[in-house]
Enzyme design. Sequence first.
Site, mmCIF file in Angstrom:
data_model
loop_
_atom_site.group_PDB
_atom_site.id
_atom_site.type_symbol
_atom_site.label_atom_id
_atom_site.label_comp_id
_atom_site.label_asym_id
_atom_site.label_seq_id
_atom_site.Cartn_x
_atom_site.Cartn_y
_atom_site.Cartn_z
ATOM 1 N N ASP A 1 88.435 52.480 -32.928
ATOM 2 C CA ASP A 1 89.667 53.249 -32.760
ATOM 3 C C ASP A 1 89.353 54.686 -33.160
ATOM 4 O OD1 ASP A 1 92.836 52.809 -32.455
ATOM 5 O OD2 ASP A 1 92.448 54.344 -33.978
ATOM 6 N N ASN B 1 95.870 65.438 -29.445
ATOM 7 C CA ASN B 1 96.860 65.486 -28.362
ATOM 8 C C ASN B 1 98.030 66.388 -28.714
ATOM 9 O OD1 ASN B 1 95.848 64.051 -26.213
ATOM 10 N ND2 ASN B 1 96.661 62.071 -26.902
ATOM 11 N N HIS C 1 97.021 66.943 -23.733
ATOM 12 C CA HIS C 1 96.351 65.734 -23.224
ATOM 13 C C HIS C 1 95.002 66.040 -22.589
ATOM 14 C CE1 HIS C 1 99.557 62.925 -24.099
ATOM 15 N NE2 HIS C 1 100.443 63.789 -23.615
ATOM 16 N N ASP D 1 91.815 63.890 -23.434
ATOM 17 C CA ASP D 1 90.984 63.238 -22.429
ATOM 18 C C ASP D 1 89.507 63.614 -22.598
ATOM 19 O OD1 ASP D 1 93.233 62.083 -21.409
ATOM 20 O OD2 ASP D 1 93.365 63.378 -19.627
ATOM 21 N N ASP E 1 93.164 54.923 -27.101
ATOM 22 C CA ASP E 1 91.996 55.444 -27.810
ATOM 23 C C ASP E 1 91.224 54.301 -28.456
ATOM 24 O OD1 ASP E 1 93.914 54.831 -29.686
ATOM 25 O OD2 ASP E 1 93.482 56.537 -30.992
#
Length: 328
Positions: A202, A210, A215, A219, A245
């Site tokens: 994780d 973010n 975003h 990404d 994630d």
Amino acid sequence: MGGKADVAAGQVSQQSYYAAPPVASPPAFVEEVAPHRLGSLHARAAALSGIGAWECDLATQRLTWTPEVYDLFALPVGQPIERGATVEMYTKESRRALERLRADSVANRRGFTLDAEIVGADHRRRWMRIVAGTTLRDGRVTSLYGTKQDITDERRRWEALRRLSDEDALTGLANRRGFQSAFLDRNFERPEDGGATLILFDVDGFKRINDDWGHAAGDACLRQVAIRLARGFADAHIVARIGGDEFAVVLPNRMSAQTVQRTIMRQLAHIAAPILWDDVLLEIGASAGVAMTGGGDTPNMVFAAADAALYDVKRCGGNGVRCAPRPD
């Protein structure tokens, strides 16, 4: 009532007339094939489609092949063939499936169909579709016969479509569906499948990236994490992105829990290296939970154990690894 029936009959007759020309007036391109030409026509059509015929005499194990089957195995047409040698050309999984279906066919006097992978004499891999029937004498199966068709191109197209459906569009890793097939649907209790070590990752600090940068930055982080995991676990069965994630790595079960933990700690350090995005250094980290197959646990139970271990790491601040107790 008779009038309605006559109208209905007239409508059907009219539809039939427009649907097909009278039998007495066949289209100009239709040619009746003389019986003596059917054999030649069939042979040419079979060659065109890559379909060959075969037969195996069960008493002698003698094989009879048409040229198309020789081509499938990349053997010279007419070369003496032994069943044992040709069966060795099948991949392990296909060979096991073939022998099981063949035994069932003989025992229960019924045919079978199998898509099998072989490695020909030219060392090229091919896929073929086997359709088999049985020849009976006095109630016993005396031979198997049927067709073998080269479906390599069809299989490649199917694999390409499957990869598209099993691939995460953002990272290029396997997606949740691919992970399902590679791990959750497997039976690791079978000796031939071996064991496996599941690692769940994780990304720490992903929500902050973010929130602060948008975003697009998030990404970029996910793509870099994917690259680092794929490089760091090059011998993995699969590396997958299974959630926003969240990532999963499935390793062969060859290392002790301590060795796995040390390996993961090195990879966590690589993942935590800053990521340059739009002239900004993005700082992330990662947490990992580990569980191993064995002890009769199902893959879903192993997943739950790794997930619980990961949760413990996150609850303690993240940026670490925890291994679930190894099954006996």
